[in-house]
Scaffold this motif. Structure first.
Motif, mmCIF file in Angstrom:
data_model
loop_
_atom_site.group_PDB
_atom_site.id
_atom_site.type_symbol
_atom_site.label_atom_id
_atom_site.label_comp_id
_atom_site.label_asym_id
_atom_site.label_seq_id
_atom_site.Cartn_x
_atom_site.Cartn_y
_atom_site.Cartn_z
ATOM 1 N N UNK A 84 0.663 -1.157 -0.200
ATOM 2 C CA UNK A 84 0.042 0.128 -0.155
ATOM 3 C C UNK A 84 0.552 1.318 -0.244
ATOM 4 N N UNK A 85 1.841 1.223 -0.088
ATOM 5 C CA UNK A 85 2.634 2.384 -0.040
ATOM 6 C C UNK A 85 3.328 2.720 -1.072
ATOM 7 N N UNK A 86 3.968 1.794 -2.022
ATOM 8 C CA UNK A 86 3.946 2.294 -3.397
ATOM 9 C C UNK A 86 3.926 1.152 -4.924
ATOM 10 N N UNK A 87 3.141 0.212 -4.332
ATOM 11 C CA UNK A 87 2.885 -0.724 -5.416
ATOM 12 C C UNK A 87 3.722 -1.503 -5.642
ATOM 13 N N UNK A 132 -7.829 10.046 8.917
ATOM 14 C CA UNK A 132 -7.240 9.033 7.949
ATOM 15 C C UNK A 132 -8.007 8.451 7.109
ATOM 16 N N UNK A 133 -8.924 7.547 8.099
ATOM 17 C CA UNK A 133 -10.094 7.011 7.450
ATOM 18 C C UNK A 133 -11.165 7.694 5.937
ATOM 19 N N UNK A 134 -11.445 8.796 6.768
ATOM 20 C CA UNK A 134 -12.209 9.813 5.863
ATOM 21 C C UNK A 134 -11.450 10.509 4.616
ATOM 22 N N UNK A 135 -9.935 10.210 4.487
ATOM 23 C CA UNK A 135 -9.254 10.369 3.617
ATOM 24 C C UNK A 135 -9.124 9.059 2.615
ATOM 25 N N UNK A 136 -9.937 8.087 2.856
ATOM 26 C CA UNK A 136 -9.684 6.763 2.368
ATOM 27 C C UNK A 136 -8.255 6.190 2.088
ATOM 28 N N UNK A 137 -7.809 6.403 2.675
ATOM 29 C CA UNK A 137 -6.485 5.771 4.075
ATOM 30 C C UNK A 137 -7.311 4.583 4.914
ATOM 31 N N UNK A 138 -7.882 3.577 4.789
ATOM 32 C CA UNK A 138 -7.779 2.773 5.671
ATOM 33 C C UNK A 138 -6.967 1.380 5.853
ATOM 34 N N UNK A 139 -5.996 1.099 4.411
ATOM 35 C CA UNK A 139 -4.892 0.458 4.803
ATOM 36 C C UNK A 139 -3.584 1.147 5.012
ATOM 37 N N UNK A 140 -3.121 0.646 5.232
ATOM 38 C CA UNK A 140 -1.915 1.840 5.595
ATOM 39 C C UNK A 140 -0.640 0.490 5.917
ATOM 40 N N UNK A 176 -0.633 3.590 -2.421
ATOM 41 C CA UNK A 176 -0.084 3.794 -3.720
ATOM 42 C C UNK A 176 1.136 5.346 -3.099
ATOM 43 N N UNK A 177 0.491 5.812 -2.208
ATOM 44 C CA UNK A 177 1.012 6.913 -1.823
ATOM 45 C C UNK A 177 2.051 7.072 -0.580
ATOM 46 N N UNK A 178 3.255 7.932 0.059
ATOM 47 C CA UNK A 178 3.528 8.777 1.048
ATOM 48 C C UNK A 178 2.619 9.155 2.083
ATOM 49 N N UNK A 179 2.385 8.996 3.278
ATOM 50 C CA UNK A 179 1.448 9.802 4.381
ATOM 51 C C UNK A 179 2.040 11.300 4.474
ATOM 52 N N UNK A 180 0.685 12.072 5.012
ATOM 53 C CA UNK A 180 1.259 13.751 4.492
ATOM 54 C C UNK A 180 2.760 13.431 5.562
ATOM 55 N N UNK A 181 3.528 14.813 5.555
ATOM 56 C CA UNK A 181 4.880 15.334 5.756
ATOM 57 C C UNK A 181 4.181 15.159 7.814
ATOM 58 N N UNK A 182 3.207 15.462 7.710
ATOM 59 C CA UNK A 182 3.674 15.575 9.682
ATOM 60 C C UNK A 182 3.269 14.410 10.447
ATOM 61 N N UNK A 183 2.166 13.832 8.806
ATOM 62 C CA UNK A 183 2.331 11.400 9.658
ATOM 63 C C UNK A 183 4.008 11.195 9.544
#
Length: 644
Positions: A503-506, A575-583, A600-607
């Motif tokens: 789920x990070x980068x495919x 995170x769930x609202x932004x569709x990121x339920x699988x980490x 397929x994308x990195x989490x935002x920088x503050x995370x």
């Protein structure tokens, strides 16, 4: 002696409940305990009861969200009456969490507020707390079964979606598969409890006007067993069902298989991993439990699909009857299942012209040693795995008079070069005075090799030492008629984890070792649960001291998982609202690199910054193990609705 106690016999008090410490099996409980268990929120019995009612009282149909609708808010998480709610950010098992719905100012104008129908709630329960989350579906009002069937008959491009619980959906569509009109029912949400998704292709009955709702109840059963008891279904696993399942007293459950050579064209499929469920009859259940590969290939021969069909037919005739004079009666305990044929992962048996090859992956040497230690000295019997490199396979057919015959099934329009076998048996019963070096023969759907006791001991030593070994079968001084049995060790093992990506980068996870988490590591906060399900070892050290090294790796991965969950606990709703339920969290100890992402994308920088601080603390606390190690692994997490 009893003082002021009342003892009830089984006739007067026979209350039972599915208990976690019994692996999800039913156990007798007293009246007080039964009432307590019901009131504490064990939802399974209530859900299971609803699954046998009319479809309108079981599920709420969903339709795919229209393009102009960006987000939909809906209420779920049904809680039992008198359940105490509290915010908890520590790992718990049954505690509920309290949250508050957003105010009108917090909800954008594009959000549509809808609520689950109360028909989802079992009798005696009430909607106590509103939990809000963002999904890609909008809940429709109560629909009649006939109107839903009409939509399916019209050939909708998207499946109908039904809510089984707040974290589990069932997708339903009527498809034409191999010139058969079939229900296609698949789950969505099993991955979050470590279970592969399940797809059932059920051939429609003539003039059928009812949904196969028993499949919905079976999905809930599978989900519950995986979540509470850790019972996971894999390739060639089976699940049982009560009598009357899918309208037939002989329908006993499903046998689960991975698709190999079968066509998947036109089928709406979930993301990998997933399994197809094949309907099993009660007479076939012993084979599904003890020797599933035989049943799988026999189904393929019956419906002329290699290696087996992916669809199921109700009310068919059983393919096996009473177990009679089969060699399996000597190798398997069909009464209590105390012993059965052992299987070494990736081991295959190939039959070619005058040669037989038994191939064993070197990485499975430890599994083979366990089999050798448990077997008796004179006999070595093992089941083989299905060989995808073979173009045909031996099968066993039981005739009308109960006898067992050997046949073969092959890929359509391909010549037979390599034939797979389902098992092999080495017997040390051959006498030196027989005039044979060894005897090999095909028995049912397997290979029987008779050798002398001296050859048997030499064979066992070769297997323990991981050496290749060759047996010559036939009479002495007749080399032109001799056959050979070769035991070979190979560096590579068959591919697994096909189609699974990070789920990070495919990144492809094919043929990467994956370990499901045995313990339930869960953290609850703001009406959500974050759950650690599995770990992929992208790079692993060569094991010098295997047991201690594995124990250290297990503790280390658990420490990183706890730190990850605690850091993100207060952000689960966002995170769930932004569709990121699988980490995913990828950790490289050599260089102390951390990477977290979703979709397929990195989490935002503050995370990322918060996680780096927490994970560095874990590295420092485990510096003795982390130093001079090249371990790289990836942890997988899911964010769920807190429904318990």
């Amino acid at each position: 002696r009893l003082f002021n106690k009342r003892v009830f016999c089984v006739v007067c008090c026979d209350l039972r409940f599915r208990l976690t410490h019994l692996g999800g099996k039913e156990g007798r409980v007293c009246v007080t305990c039964h009432s307590t268990l019901i009131n504490r929120g064990y939802l399974k019995e209530q859900y299971y009861h609803n699954c046998h009612t009319d479809i309108n009282s079981l599920v709420v149909p969903l339709r795919t969200l229209r393009k102009e609708q960006k987000k939909v808010w809906f209420a779920d998480s049904v809680l039992p009456r008198n359940e105490a709610s509290s915010v908890n950010t520590s790992p718990t098992r049954r505690d509920s969490s309290q949250t508050h719905p957003p105010t009108a100012a917090q909800v954008e104008s594009t959000h549509v507020s809808v609520r689950f129908s109360f028909l989802l709630i079992p009798k005696g329960w009430e909607l106590k707390q509103m939990h809000w989350c963002c999904v890609d579906y909008t809940v429709e009002e109560k629909r009649t079964e006939s109107s839903l069937l009409e939509e399916l008959e019209q050939g909708l491009t998207e499946p109908l979606v039904f809510v089984l619980n707040a974290n589990l959906l069932a997708m339903v569509k009527i498809v034409s598969y191999m010139n058969r009109r079939c229900w296609c029912v698949m789950s969505k949400g099993m991955h979050a409890v470590g279970q592969p998704e399940v797809v059932v292709l059920l051939q429609c009955l003539p003039e059928e006007k009812r949904f196969p709702t028993d499949i919905f109840s079976h999905f809930i059963q599978i989900y519950w067993d995986a979540q509470t008891a850790g019972k996971l279904l894999n390739h060639l696993s089976h699940s049982s069902a009560a009598r009357g399942f899918l309208g037939g007293s002989e329908h006993a459950g499903f046998l689960y298989v991975r698709p190999t050579f079968q066509s998947l064209d036109g089928l709406p499929l979930p993301p990998q991993p997933f399994l197809f469920g094949l309907l099993v009859l009660r007479a076939e259940l012993p084979w599904a439990r003890a020797f599933p590969l035989r049943l799988l290939l026999r189904l393929g021969a019956e419906y002329r699909f290699y290696p087996c069909p992916l669809f199921s037919v109700r009310f068919r005739e059983p393919l096996f009857g009473q177990i009679r004079n089969s060699i399996m009666r000597l190798l398997v305990d069909f009464r209590f299942y105390r012993y059965t044929l052992p299987v070494v992962t990736g081991m295959m048996v190939d039959l070619e012209a005058r040669s037989t090859f038994i191939t064993i992956p070197k990485t499975r040497h430890a599994e083979l040693l366990k089999v050798l230690n448990r077997s008796i000295e004179r006999v070595l019997a093992m089941a083989a795995c299905f060989n995808e490199r073979a173009d045909s396979h031996l099968i066993c057919v039981q005739t009308a008079d109960g006898e067992y015959q050997t046949q073969a099934i092959s890929i359509h329009s391909q010549p037979r070069r390599v034939t797979g076998s389902c098992f092999f048996v080495f017997s040390g019963s051959l006498k030196a005075s027989s005039g044979y070096l060894a005897k090999s023969s095909i028995v049912e759907d397997g290979l029987m090799v008779q050798v002398t006791m001296e050859t048997m001991l030499e064979l066992r030593r070769a297997l323990r030492d991981m050496r290749d070994f060759t047996l010559t079968c036939g009479k002495l001084h007749q080399s032109d008629r001799q056959e050979y049995v070769h035991i070979r060790w190979q560096d590579e093992e068959p591919c697994f984890n096909k189609g699974i990506i990070s789920p990070i980068d495919g990144k492809s996870m094919e043929s990467i070792t994956c370990v499901k988490t045995c313990q339930r590591l869960e953290y609850r906060a703001t009406g959500k649960v974050i759950r650690w399900t599995e770990v992929f070892f992208l790079q692993k050290e060569k094991q010098v001291n295997g047991h201690s090294r594995d124990a250290n790796q297990k503790r280390l991965t658990e420490q990183f998982a706890r730190a990850f969950c605690l850091t993100l606990c207060q952000s689960l709703c966002l995170l769930k609202e932004d569709g990121m339920s699988k980490l995913g969290l990828r950790i490289t100890l050599d260089g102390q690199k951390f990477l977290a992402g979703s979709n397929g994308q990195c989490l935002p920088e503050h995370y990322q910054d918060s996680l780096k601080q927490a994970l560095m603390a874990v590295v420092q606390s485990a510096s003795q193990y982390c130093q001079h190690t090249s371990l790289q692994f990836e942890l997988i997490f899911y964010i769920l609705e807190d429904i318990l």
